[in-house]
Motif scaffolding. Structure first.
Motif, PDB file in Angstrom:
ATOM      1  N   SER A   1       0.695  -4.047   1.841  1.00  0.00           N
ATOM      2  CA  SER A   1      -0.502  -3.841   1.390  1.00  0.00           C
ATOM      3  C   SER A   1      -0.741  -5.131   0.361  1.00  0.00           C
ATOM      4  N   SER A   2      -2.085  -5.174  -0.139  1.00  0.00           N
ATOM      5  CA  SER A   2      -2.414  -6.182  -0.955  1.00  0.00           C
ATOM      6  C   SER A   2      -2.467  -5.245  -2.485  1.00  0.00           C
ATOM      7  N   PRO A   3      -1.606  -5.576  -3.304  1.00  0.00           N
ATOM      8  CA  PRO A   3      -1.244  -4.599  -4.642  1.00  0.00           C
ATOM      9  C   PRO A   3      -2.639  -5.010  -5.462  1.00  0.00           C
ATOM     10  N   ARG A   4      -3.080  -3.750  -6.019  1.00  0.00           N
ATOM     11  CA  ARG A   4      -4.155  -3.669  -6.837  1.00  0.00           C
ATOM     12  C   ARG A   4      -3.845  -3.561  -8.037  1.00  0.00           C
ATOM     13  N   GLY A   5      -3.934  -4.607  -8.929  1.00  0.00           N
ATOM     14  CA  GLY A   5      -3.688  -4.560 -10.152  1.00  0.00           C
ATOM     15  C   GLY A   5      -2.169  -4.624 -10.736  1.00  0.00           C
TER      16      GLY A   5
END
Lengths: 255, 255
Positions: free
Chosen positions: A226-230
């Motif tokens: 996943s693309s990390p959020r924050g």
DNA sequence: ACAAAAGTGTTCCCCTTACACCCATGT
DNA sequence: ACATGGGTGTAAGGGGAACACTTTTGT
């Protein structure tokens, strides 16, 4: 053709019923059969149920579950899917199961209605759900249902919702049902948050990870991240596997 | 007074329905609602279900669950108790719970019948059960149901029985339901034999004893001892306690 | 550099399991 | 005496809970 135990004329046997425990001369009571759906989802970490506001008596202004009467040649499961599609626009690919049937004689003040309740679980829907008549439908956190600022539910719908929520909470323990709340592919953190929201607990991420991965076929890695959020390390992505049960189960803390 | 969504006249609001997902001009389909009871007991170490032989078409000669139509002002649970009393003479003090509702449009070839199935558990009855019409009723071991020398079940009753048996087997794991098969007071061996018969396993008596006694309120000692039948130390007698769930559960070997 | 989230390693403890052994009764 | 079934003791192994620690990203 004859009038017999089922109260209608139809082209089969005419003998008096010996296997049905009804008085010989009694008519079969007229009963309306409806389907009501407890649709649960997760919205910002809270377990929510879809209800729409009634515009007619009885219970005008109260909130009610999506539902309606079963059509003449319609299966109960199909009817539940139809009600869901018509009132929420959801062509459910999520989880749908029969919950329980409610048949108290005066649960609807107008006439005898036996209602077969269903439980549906879906990932959070991006668009606001609007009824097919444009009626006012919205999500309510299930924990607000009994409170003062929460909605007033019509008929015996408080009981139906309570039963549905309890069923969902219980089934998380020994089935891969939690994935029904997640859009695929999902991370193990997504899955963990389902349990945390539904049970109102905090789970240890390392232990949860091991537990889930130790059940073969619960989830399968999709091979991406996943693309990390924050900030934070990207998580592996998973899809629901083919397992139908969790052995051993993931038990809640004492009940 | 007006004709509205429920298809009958009754003295409340007359607005067109906004919350029911039915076409405005559609009539509510006529549906007969029945109750069928899966009555399970233990006879000589085998899990058995009560069925009676049909004397009329359709399915004449096949075996069917006790059941019948719901009366006009009758609750579903009450109806199940009534069917049980009328067809078996049992005024149930045992366990009775709703199982599931079966509503496939053509499950009864004559007309649309939606059947609410119940699950009842009872200790072995000393007298042979006779139907109120003197019809031929008997117990069948559930494991014989699919076999060649077993009975042929009418309608979708094979499915209903299978669902009932599976529900019972599953609920033994995490509820004190096993005691419903035992006449009080019972010994722990009696209770253990319920699990062994229902699950088709052999349990270790010492471990079973510890497990049962470790759950407070599962069973309570009555302070007496059984008279041994054919040798062996007399066993302590117990009654069902007030616990409603088993924590931790008594899990079956892998499924 | 720091925060934040993912993931690994490790220890402790309880529960389950398996089985040896003792107890009380009928034959 | 012996068989039969009830009941206690005990040691080994698995899984869960708790938490320290490493990895990988954003800011």
């Amino acid at each position: 053709m004859a009038r017999h135990r089922c109260g209608q004329t139809c082209p089969v046997a005419t003998n008096p019923p010996s296997n049905a425990a009804i008085p010989a001369a009694a008519a079969i009571p007229a009963v309306a059969v409806s389907v009501d759906v407890v649709l649960l989802t997760l919205r910002s970490g809270r377990l929510c149920v879809l209800v729409s506001q009634r515009a007619t008596e009885p219970f005008c202004g109260s909130w009610a579950l999506p539902g309606g009467f079963v059509a003449a040649d319609e299966d109960l499961d199909s009817s539940a899917r139809r009600q869901l599609a018509e009132e929420t626009g959801v062509t459910t690919t999520g989880h749908l199961e029969q919950l329980r049937t409610y048949g108290c004689p005066h649960r609807d003040p107008r006439t005898r209605v036996v209602s077969v309740a269903y439980l549906a679980l879906l990932p959070n829907l991006p668009q606001p759900t609007t009824g097919r008549d444009g009626q006012h439908a919205r999500w309510w956190p299930v924990e607000d249902l009994g409170s003062a600022d929460g909605p007033t539910l019509a008929f015996d719908h408080p009981q139906i919702v309570a039963d549905g929520v309890e069923r969902a909470r219980g089934k998380l323990e020994y089935t891969p049902l939690a994935a029904a709340f997640c859009e695929e592919p999902f991370t193990l953190a997504d899955l963990r948050r389902v349990y945390e929201a539904a049970w109102g607990v905090v789970l240890d991420p390392p232990n949860f990870r091991r537990k889930v991965l130790s059940t073969p076929g619960f989830v399968v890695a999709v091979g991406q991240r996943s693309s990390p959020r924050g900030g934070g390390r990207p998580a592996e992505l998973y899809r629901l596997g083919s397992a139908t049960a969790l052995h051993p189960p993931l038990l809640r803390r004492s009940v």
